[in-house]
Write an enzyme that holds these catalytic residues in place. Structure first.
Site, PDB file in Angstrom:
ATOM      1  CG  HIS A 264      13.392  73.216  69.417  1.00  0.00           C
ATOM      2  ND1 HIS A 264      12.542  74.011  68.676  1.00  0.00           N
ATOM      3  CD2 HIS A 264      13.568  73.859  70.606  1.00  0.00           C
ATOM      4  CE1 HIS A 264      12.229  75.090  69.375  1.00  0.00           C
ATOM      5  NE2 HIS A 264      12.832  75.017  70.544  1.00  0.00           N
TER       6      HIS A 264
ATOM      7  CG  ASP B  81      16.291  76.404  73.185  1.00  0.00           C
ATOM      8  OD1 ASP B  81      15.825  75.443  73.834  1.00  0.00           O
ATOM      9  OD2 ASP B  81      15.590  77.327  72.758  1.00  0.00           O
TER      10      ASP B  81
ATOM     11  N   GLY C 220      12.909  79.695  67.133  1.00  0.00           N
ATOM     12  CA  GLY C 220      12.637  80.999  66.546  1.00  0.00           C
ATOM     13  C   GLY C 220      13.905  81.777  66.261  1.00  0.00           C
TER      14      GLY C 220
ATOM     15  CB  ILE D 264       8.678  73.835  65.800  1.00  0.00           C
ATOM     16  CG1 ILE D 264       9.030  74.148  67.278  1.00  0.00           C
ATOM     17  CG2 ILE D 264       7.271  73.268  65.692  1.00  0.00           C
ATOM     18  CD1 ILE D 264       8.159  75.227  67.897  1.00  0.00           C
TER      19      ILE D 264
END
Length: 263
Positions: free
Chosen positions: A174, A169, A192, A189
């Site tokens: 990110h 990903d 998740g 960030i």
């Protein structure tokens, strides 16, 4: 009913080696001393590694035009483990849109991936895709009213998102500060799924289990986590052998409706 309900997203076989499984363990918080997670001669593959192998299904639905990939967000994740992943090999998977829920101005797409090793469901919240007259779908599990049975501290690493993105990903949110700012975030960030998997390691230890013995996992992504955040994880026993949990960073809940069950 949405036109996407029940859509077949095809099948795919994904191969991996021990190095990739070890990189995953390190990316979600395993220590160099956890030899059965990071040493190939003793390796047990973390069950949540399967979620990196199945990422293609979500990408396939977005590419088909079901929702705007620029605004859709990962809302909830569920994983049921059927048997242990091998140290290396090939995993054949099939994917479909299991449900589409109408939230009015948005829709939630449940994308389910099946294999002999696991069943996993991604719930994707897609603004602008609702209003087709469908069912709103089930509500999220509420926080237990009783006091937590225990509290765990989980410290994320400042380089954790940079490591985890190497598993597939590679969304710029990110890693790239400018991409994060464009998305309204002060800095890049965490993924998740990285946060959710990282919590399972201390959760397993707290119940006397091995993290590779995870058999069921659920969690709702309530707010962003930033690399380096310290998480406070509150847990409850559900009376059926599972652990319920919520995670917070500072004063914000970041994962709610959490559930983990170990063999």
């Amino acid at each position: 009913m949405s036109e996407w309900q029940g859509k077949d997203l095809g099948t795919r076989t994904v191969t991996y080696d021990e190095t990739r499984a070890i990189l995953y363990a390190l990316a979600v918080g395993a220590d160099a001393s956890d030899l059965d997670l990071v040493f190939e001669e003793r390796l047990r593959v973390l069950p949540t590694f399967a979620l990196t192998l199945a990422q293609w299904a979500l990408d396939a639905l977005g590419a088909a035009g079901a929702f705007d990939t620029g605004t859709a967000v990962h809302g909830t994740q569920r994983l049921h483990v059927l048997k242990d992943l091998p140290r290396s090999g090939a995993v054949e998977m099939s994917a479909r849109v299991a449900d589409v829920w109408d939230k009015g101005s948005a829709a939630v797409f449940d994308v389910t991936v099946d294999s002999e090793y696991f069943e996993a469901t991604w719930s994707v919240f897609a603004p602008g895709a609702g209003g087709f007259g469908g069912d709103r779908g089930p509500s999220a599990r509420r926080r237990p009213e009783m006091a937590p049975s225990s509290t765990l501290d989980v410290r994320t690493a400042t380089n954790q998102a940079a490591l985890y993105r190497l598993l597939g990903d590679r969304h710029h949110l990110h890693i790239d500060p400018e991409a994060a700012k464009t998305a309204g975030m002060p800095r890049p960030i965490m993924h998740g799924l990285c946060t959710l998997a990282a919590i399972t390691l201390p959760l397993a230890s707290s119940v006397g289990a091995h993290p590779a013995d995870l058999r069921e996992l659920e969690g709702r992504f309530a707010a962003p986590v930033f690399p380096g955040d310290a998480l406070r994880v509150e847990t409850w026993k559900d009376g059926a052998g599972a652990t319920l949990f919520e995670a917070a960073a500072d004063d914000r809940t970041v994962i709610s409706a959490g559930l983990a069950r170990f063999a």
